[in-house]
Design a protein around this motif. Structure first.
Motif, mmCIF file in Angstrom:
data_model
loop_
_atom_site.group_PDB
_atom_site.id
_atom_site.type_symbol
_atom_site.label_atom_id
_atom_site.label_comp_id
_atom_site.label_asym_id
_atom_site.label_seq_id
_atom_site.Cartn_x
_atom_site.Cartn_y
_atom_site.Cartn_z
ATOM 1 N N TYR A 97 -10.335 -5.445 -3.941
ATOM 2 C CA TYR A 97 -9.885 -5.323 -2.344
ATOM 3 C C TYR A 97 -8.458 -5.019 -2.337
ATOM 4 O O TYR A 97 -7.902 -4.401 -1.419
ATOM 5 C CB TYR A 97 -10.200 -6.522 -1.525
ATOM 6 C CG TYR A 97 -11.690 -7.093 -1.936
ATOM 7 C CD1 TYR A 97 -12.759 -6.065 -1.876
ATOM 8 C CD2 TYR A 97 -11.950 -8.168 -2.047
ATOM 9 C CE1 TYR A 97 -14.094 -6.311 -1.786
ATOM 10 C CE2 TYR A 97 -13.566 -8.606 -2.197
ATOM 11 C CZ TYR A 97 -14.339 -7.369 -1.953
ATOM 12 O OH TYR A 97 -15.471 -7.987 -2.068
ATOM 13 N N GLY A 98 -7.393 -5.775 -3.167
ATOM 14 C CA GLY A 98 -6.133 -5.294 -3.173
ATOM 15 C C GLY A 98 -5.787 -3.907 -3.715
ATOM 16 O O GLY A 98 -5.018 -3.269 -2.825
ATOM 17 N N ARG A 99 -6.677 -3.404 -4.581
ATOM 18 C CA ARG A 99 -6.435 -1.884 -4.950
ATOM 19 C C ARG A 99 -6.687 -1.095 -3.644
ATOM 20 O O ARG A 99 -6.058 0.019 -3.400
ATOM 21 C CB ARG A 99 -7.446 -1.648 -6.085
ATOM 22 C CG ARG A 99 -7.252 -0.322 -6.674
ATOM 23 C CD ARG A 99 -7.914 -0.134 -7.986
ATOM 24 N NE ARG A 99 -7.354 -1.084 -8.964
ATOM 25 C CZ ARG A 99 -6.385 -1.241 -9.786
ATOM 26 N NH1 ARG A 99 -5.394 -0.199 -9.346
ATOM 27 N NH2 ARG A 99 -6.100 -2.151 -10.653
ATOM 28 N N VAL A 102 -3.756 -1.177 -1.375
ATOM 29 C CA VAL A 102 -2.740 -0.398 -1.533
ATOM 30 C C VAL A 102 -3.077 1.054 -1.220
ATOM 31 O O VAL A 102 -2.214 1.757 -0.798
ATOM 32 C CB VAL A 102 -2.497 -0.782 -3.052
ATOM 33 C CG1 VAL A 102 -1.357 0.232 -3.725
ATOM 34 C CG2 VAL A 102 -1.948 -2.258 -3.420
ATOM 35 N N ALA A 103 -4.032 1.609 -1.753
ATOM 36 C CA ALA A 103 -4.396 2.937 -1.511
ATOM 37 C C ALA A 103 -4.591 3.089 0.095
ATOM 38 O O ALA A 103 -3.838 4.342 0.445
ATOM 39 C CB ALA A 103 -5.836 3.255 -2.192
ATOM 40 N N THR A 169 8.307 2.071 -7.097
ATOM 41 C CA THR A 169 7.964 3.035 -6.032
ATOM 42 C C THR A 169 6.862 3.934 -6.438
ATOM 43 O O THR A 169 6.487 4.068 -7.639
ATOM 44 C CB THR A 169 9.296 4.026 -6.133
ATOM 45 O OG1 THR A 169 10.322 3.058 -5.675
ATOM 46 C CG2 THR A 169 8.939 4.950 -5.002
ATOM 47 N N ALA A 170 5.871 4.204 -5.472
ATOM 48 C CA ALA A 170 4.907 5.361 -5.839
ATOM 49 C C ALA A 170 4.847 6.305 -4.677
ATOM 50 O O ALA A 170 5.388 6.212 -3.534
ATOM 51 C CB ALA A 170 3.762 4.614 -5.416
ATOM 52 N N VAL A 171 4.256 7.372 -4.893
ATOM 53 C CA VAL A 171 4.093 8.453 -3.995
ATOM 54 C C VAL A 171 3.056 8.234 -3.052
ATOM 55 O O VAL A 171 2.234 7.687 -3.509
ATOM 56 C CB VAL A 171 3.599 9.741 -4.807
ATOM 57 C CG1 VAL A 171 3.329 11.029 -3.778
ATOM 58 C CG2 VAL A 171 4.683 10.397 -5.942
ATOM 59 N N ALA A 172 3.591 8.359 -1.923
ATOM 60 C CA ALA A 172 2.782 7.920 -0.824
ATOM 61 C C ALA A 172 1.478 8.906 -0.544
ATOM 62 O O ALA A 172 1.422 10.108 -1.137
ATOM 63 C CB ALA A 172 3.322 7.791 0.500
#
Length: 172
Positions: A97-99, A102-103, A169-172
């Motif tokens: 669920y967390g994943r 995040v997605a 940081t991640a690419v949105a």
């Protein structure tokens, strides 16, 4: 009870924000236990969350509507999307669920025109830094006044006493 609850990710309603406060408090109990913390900061209240610019997404049971099991709160400050909080009820942890949240947060940030999304976390706590790395985040350096203020707040709260804090940081 089945091992996995089917959930839908949706924008939070005002009534979900008090539930989010409860979820964050339960999730924070894992940190309090892990660190032996006696003065952990309280979760954001519903009114505090509402006052901040950004969006909140919730994971809600499909078979049991209105059973919110987790949430993601993304701030929009200084032209930056920042994952301020991700919390899942501990009894529903380690089921993806967390994943999913995040997605969904990354996708919504992209839909709103952001190219990246940041967060601050404990580098070495398994459900923090290592988890976010598997979601496409990498360690980065604060680059806006808001992100620098977050480092100052963490320093003032002495959160580093429990382990290294990092920005990712991640690419949105």
């Amino acid at each position: 009870m089945t091992d996995t609850l089917r959930v839908a990710i949706r924008p939070a309603r005002e009534s979900d924000l008090a539930i989010a406060e409860e979820i964050e408090a339960e999730a924070d109990a894992l940190f309090i236990e892990l660190f032996g913390a006696t003065d952990w900061p309280p979760p954001a209240s519903a009114s505090e969350r509402t006052a901040l610019p950004g969006f909140v997404l919730v994971a809600e049971g499909v078979e049991t509507p209105h059973d919110v099991v987790g949430f993601a709160h993304v701030l929009e400050i200084d032209g930056q999307a920042h994952l301020e909080q991700l919390s899942v009820l501990p009894q529903h942890g380690r089921r993806g669920y967390g994943r999913m949240l995040v997605a969904a947060a990354k996708a919504e940030a992209q839909r709103r025109g952001y190219r990246s999304i940041t967060l601050r976390t404990y580098r070495d706590v398994a459900w923090n830094g290592p988890f976010y790395a598997t979601c496409g985040f990498h360690e980065s350096v604060p680059s806006t006044p808001f992100l620098h203020r977050l480092v100052e707040v963490e320093s003032r709260l002495d959160l580093n006493r429990y382990g290294p804090r990092v920005q990712m940081t991640a690419v949105a």
